[in-house]
Design a protein around this motif. Sequence first.
Motif, PDB file in Angstrom:
ATOM      1  N   CYS A 143      -7.447 -52.981  27.631  1.00 27.98           N
ATOM      2  CA  CYS A 143      -6.924 -53.017  26.261  1.00 27.98           C
ATOM      3  C   CYS A 143      -6.182 -54.335  26.118  1.00 27.98           C
ATOM      4  CB  CYS A 143      -5.991 -51.844  25.987  1.00 27.98           C
ATOM      5  SG  CYS A 143      -5.084 -52.080  24.432  1.00 27.98           S
ATOM      6  N   CYS A 150      -2.450 -53.930  24.921  1.00 23.58           N
ATOM      7  CA  CYS A 150      -1.532 -53.495  25.979  1.00 23.58           C
ATOM      8  C   CYS A 150      -1.491 -54.520  27.116  1.00 23.58           C
ATOM      9  CB  CYS A 150      -1.952 -52.147  26.556  1.00 23.58           C
ATOM     10  SG  CYS A 150      -1.686 -50.764  25.448  1.00 23.58           S
ATOM     11  N   HIS A 153      -6.129 -47.165  21.787  1.00 17.46           N
ATOM     12  CA  HIS A 153      -4.893 -47.836  21.419  1.00 17.46           C
ATOM     13  C   HIS A 153      -4.360 -47.230  20.129  1.00 17.46           C
ATOM     14  CE1 HIS A 153      -1.950 -50.953  22.022  1.00 17.46           C
ATOM     15  NE2 HIS A 153      -1.857 -50.961  20.700  1.00 17.46           N
ATOM     16  N   ARG A 206       0.779 -48.498  21.945  1.00 22.29           N
ATOM     17  CA  ARG A 206       0.267 -48.413  23.306  1.00 22.29           C
ATOM     18  C   ARG A 206      -0.983 -47.554  23.313  1.00 22.29           C
ATOM     19  NH1 ARG A 206       1.553 -43.671  26.625  1.00 22.29           N
ATOM     20  NH2 ARG A 206       1.987 -42.051  25.127  1.00 22.29           N
ATOM     21  N   CYS A 207      -1.650 -47.528  24.451  1.00 21.69           N
ATOM     22  CA  CYS A 207      -2.822 -46.676  24.571  1.00 21.69           C
ATOM     23  C   CYS A 207      -2.395 -45.259  24.943  1.00 21.69           C
ATOM     24  CB  CYS A 207      -3.766 -47.222  25.639  1.00 21.69           C
ATOM     25  SG  CYS A 207      -4.747 -48.615  25.046  1.00 21.69           S
TER      26      CYS A 207
END
Length: 497
Positions: free
Chosen positions: A395, A398, A408, A414-415
């Motif tokens: 990601c 992130c 995400h 955030r994921c």
Amino acid sequence: MDVTEEHDDSFGIEVVLPDGGKPAPCCPHGPTLLFEKVAKGSKEGRRFYACSACRDRKDCSFFQWEDDKVSEARLLAREADNKSKQPPFTQQEYCNRFRKFASLPLDEKKFCQDCQVLLLPAELSAHSAHRSTAVSAAQLRRPSVLLRPLDNKKSNAQYLFTDRSAHFLLDTLAALGYRKVLCVGTPRLQELIKLRNLEQKHEPMKSLLLDIDFRYAQFYSQDEFCHYNMFNNHFFGGEASSAVLKAFLRESDGEKVVMVADPPFGGLVKPLAHSFSLIAQTWKTLKNSSDVELPVMWIFPYFFEPRIQEGLPSLTMLDYQVDYDNHALYKHGKTGRKQSPVRLFTNISPRDVVLPKEEGYRFCSVCDRYVWSLNKHCAKCNLCPSKDGREWKHCSTCGKCVKPSWKHCQSCGRCALPDHPCGEGKEGCFNCGSLKHKRKSCPLKDSHRINRRENYAPSQEVDCSVYVTSTVSSAVWPQATGNSLEFRAHWLTLTVL
Ligand SMILES: C[S@@+](CC[C@H](N)C(=O)[O-])C[C@H]1O[C@@H](n2cnc3c(N)ncnc32)[C@H](O)[C@@H]1O
Ligand SMILES: [Zn+2]
Ligand SMILES: [Zn+2]
Ligand SMILES: [Zn+2]
Ligand SMILES: [Zn+2]
Ligand SMILES: [Zn+2]
Ligand SMILES: [Zn+2]
């Protein structure tokens, strides 16, 4: 208050390791462990002693507040109770029995399945109403097959290696030049070592089994088995028994020692790490050198990586998936969530532990270790990121790789799993998941626990098989019950008054 509610995060329970001060009272499993119950908002919690080995009060009900005054009469009664729960024979007596048993003609070799003992001729009548079987010479060499695995999930959780995993371990250790294997809770490894010696094709290896299951005492000599509790480093046979370990650890004839431990998965990491450090320290003292470390292989689920590294920082987690004969749920070769979560943690250089190519492992030259086929090297993270055997994805927001099922989330920044409780602070605590408080006032904020934010143990995601309970992160081996996974939390089932 009966603390069986794992979600109750208004307090946490931590183990307080023995510091050589006041000796802990003993239960039938040796010195108990001191636990501290820390209530929300308070600095010091109340401390109590409880059994080190059993996580279910049904198996050992010992409980004592640290400041309890225990009467002389109660102490005596406790001592008598502890004595009555010890094995019926000493290790010496078990050895003598084994010698007699081995010399019996084949048709007189009997094993009582109900009592799980090898029977001598004079004992047959007392077991005549029990189920017994004949014992062949081959069976006598494979106690882990003859004995019924202890299926008490909360204490013993006796999961036996598949041939695949046991042989991988054995071949790896032999190839690395180890000639003495300290088997801590690995009876099957010990018996394979002995069988391998019988083949006389290889240089012989010595092994010593340390296990709490004293049924194994029946099959081994005094220098091959010690009745031992790995949560408090207790030798039930006293000095004579710890001397056996000491003699084994001495590398006087140049035979390299390695320790392989496969503790029950629900076990607390901190006391285990403490016991293993004590063993390593003994080895070091005998070696008379401070810049070497006892080679260790600790077999445990991957989501304990942070905890294990906290306890024994020199251990690295390898990708090899250890699997078990009597655990239907996790088998090697499955994909996705059915893969075994159990890994090897070792201080042996990862590049030297060659993982089998034919099973799909490969060498990553950047990471300088063998990795699982789905663990693809990420150029951005500059590592092979997967912990759970699935292919992780990067990601860029992130700035790290995450589990494939995570997406995400803009509002959380955030994921997370698509169905996560979204919005920090809006729906409870982001640190521990409680809906009763916000992250700022999380009682667990500063404690050493697996953080839900990490890729290890988001309690929303079932596949990581971990259930984070307050400060006691309890990994729980999911039991297959139909289609559902039943999670067993532990330790907090202790009744705290
Ligand atoms: C997960 S099984 C590992 C067995 C191993 N995979 C094998 O095939 O040899 C855990 C082992 O640790 C032992 N054990 C459980 N609690 C223990 C304790 N408190 N101290 C020492 N051994 C313990 C069990 O008897 C069992 O042999
Ligand atoms: Zn106990
Ligand atoms: Zn019997
Ligand atoms: Zn890599
Ligand atoms: Zn990445
Ligand atoms: Zn992200
Ligand atoms: Zn969100």
